[in-house]
Scaffold this active site. Structure first.
Site, PDB file in Angstrom:
ATOM      1  N   SER A  74     -12.335   1.572   5.574  1.00  0.00           N
ATOM      2  CA  SER A  74     -10.895   1.550   5.252  1.00  0.00           C
ATOM      3  C   SER A  74     -10.246   2.918   5.456  1.00  0.00           C
ATOM      4  O   SER A  74      -9.480   3.396   4.616  1.00  0.00           O
ATOM      5  CB  SER A  74     -10.668   1.061   3.819  1.00  0.00           C
ATOM      6  N   ASP A  92      -8.095  -6.777   3.939  1.00  0.00           N
ATOM      7  CA  ASP A  92      -7.056  -7.656   3.393  1.00  0.00           C
ATOM      8  C   ASP A  92      -6.633  -8.768   4.346  1.00  0.00           C
ATOM      9  O   ASP A  92      -6.111  -9.798   3.901  1.00  0.00           O
ATOM     10  CB  ASP A  92      -5.831  -6.842   2.980  1.00  0.00           C
ATOM     11  N   SER A 116       0.827  -1.208   0.000  1.00  0.00           N
ATOM     12  CA  SER A 116       0.000   0.000   0.000  1.00  0.00           C
ATOM     13  C   SER A 116       0.859   1.255   0.000  1.00  0.00           C
ATOM     14  O   SER A 116       0.593   2.217  -0.733  1.00  0.00           O
ATOM     15  CB  SER A 116      -0.927   0.003   1.219  1.00  0.00           C
TER      16      SER A 116
END
Length: 433
Positions: free
Chosen positions: A195, A310, A22
């Site tokens: 998120s 995730d 990320s």
């Protein structure tokens, strides 16, 4: 199609956490949008990161891989100003982050952009951007179910209303882009934001590269125009979403110490620590970033996966061996990842002897004492499912056969190298063996 036969047995040793995917996406993008030379260190050249590197090259950045760092000459530098082609093709491979981050960025340049990709990427919704394009008169065409998107037109500053419960990638994509426009902009979030950790990573990376954005409690973002990304040296920290696989291995009686983790990280997947602690694990922080694990019998809990999607596959594995019932809620978005992850988690772990009920937006997991193994399981060509099943194999009663393991290259190409170094026992398997 590659197939491994993986044998039971605990893992033991020390592993260096791979760099955060990320943060690498964000670091590469900010550096490539910069006004000079940046050097990015500790970067993992997974398939997704290579896709973002190549995408930024398509937009004019000059990016070269050196021995110890990635050398990036930003598109705002004099050397790159005439480097972009008027009609460019951006290959996202299978990277949803590359696609959703780069679509709005591509709209600051003259000419047209064509986005292509593979796998499940064509099924990832982009309606949020199509609405913006329609409102601003930006031409676009696409083929349903297949990623072949063509865009022509310049994005203009203004007020943008975005949902917070679809994907934070749309919000990040707009945040990357809007500071480069001539006027000021505002992004208004119209629903609860899922998120948040990914938005924090975006804002942190942009701030590191000199961009200022006002965050009003994640409900609106105020963005001044005519800003410049300032080139700099940048180091990518360790990835909690990858560390989660070995933390769960520890919960299941392995003895792995994980280093190169920033204990003050903004990564949303750092929540793996809090979740496992609620499941009765004791996690010890060591000064150099190691996490030492002391294991107890795992207990059930309720897990809201909206902020850490995730890690849900591997957390589901841990929950499968807990005492009692675990509920994992608010995870409907996992159905539009590399595969339908809710379905994949339930079907593959149930093959091993777990007891998981799949619902539209949740998983209900009744813990069992052991996983039997002795069966063939499939990664669904999803890197996180493949790695979860490899960890599951360590506590099965019998070996498992894992099909399509190569998909790990999407995020953690060295996973099976690390798995082997920790004592994991596996080999290539051929039909009829």
């Amino acid at each position: 199609m590659g197939t491994f036969k993986i044998y039971p047995g605990k893992l033991k040793g020390e592993v260096k956490t791979p760099p955060s995917k990320s943060m690498a996406h964000r670091g590469v993008i900010c550096a490539a949008l910069g006004d000079g030379i940046s050097k990015i260190r500790n970067i993992n050249y997974s398939d997704d990161i290579i896709a973002t590197i190549n995408a930024m090259r398509s937009l004019g950045a000059i990016i070269t891989k050196e021995d110890e760092y990635l050398h990036v000459i930003g598109i705002k530098s004099e050397k790159c100003k005439k480097n972009i082609e008027l009609n460019r093709t951006i290959d996202c491979n299978e990277s949803g982050s590359t696609l959703r981050f780069l679509v709005p960025i591509s709209c600051i340049f003259e000419g047209s952009s064509r986005f292509i990709g593979r796998g499940n990427l064509g099924k990832r919704p982009l309606d949020t951007y199509y609405e913006i394009f329609d409102n601003q008169g930006i031409k676009h065409s696409y083929k349903k179910g297949k990623l072949d998107l063509r865009i022509e037109g310049i994005l203009k500053c203004g007020e943008f209303k975005l949902r917070g419960d679809i994907s934070s990638q749309f919000i990040s994509g707009m945040l990357f882009t809007l500071p480069l426009l001539e006027g000021d902009s505002k992004v208004i979030i119209t629903t609860d934001l899922e998120s948040k950790g990914y938005i924090d990573l975006t804002l942190s990376a942009m701030s590191d590269f000199g961009i200022e954005i006002i965050n009003n409690n994640y409900r609106e973002f105020i963005i001044k125009g005519n800003q410049t990304y300032k080139s700099r040296n940048y180091r990518i920290e360790g990835d909690y979403s990858q560390a989660a696989f070995f933390l769960v291995a520890d919960a299941l009686k392995s003895e792995v110490f994980i280093n190169d983790l920033n204990l003050e990280s903004l990564q949303g997947d750092k929540e793996v620590i809090e979740i496992l602690e609620r499941m009765n694990m004791k996690i010890k922080n060591i000064d150099n970033g190691l996490l030492g694990i002391q294991r107890e019998n795992l207990g059930s809990t309720i897990i809201d996966g909206s902020q850490c999607p995730d890690i849900i596959p591997v957390i589901s594995l841990a929950a499968s061996l807990c005492n009692g019932r675990t509920e994992i809620i608010n995870v409907g978005r996992l159905r539009i990842k590399e595969c339908d992850r809710l379905s994949a988690v339930a079907s593959e772990l149930n093959k091993l002897g777990a007891h998981i009920i799949e619902k539209e937006d949740s998983l209900i997991i009744d813990g069992v004492k052991t996983l039997k193994g002795g069966v063939k399981v499939w990664s669904h060509k999803d890197h996180r499912i493949a790695m979860m099943l490899a960890i599951a194999s360590t506590v099965c009663m019998e070996p498992i056969i894992l099909e399509d393991y190569e998909c790990i290259s999407k995020s953690y190409p060295a996973f099976f190298d690390d798995f082997k170094a920790l004592g994991g026992n596996f080999h290539e398997w051929n039909l009829g063996e």
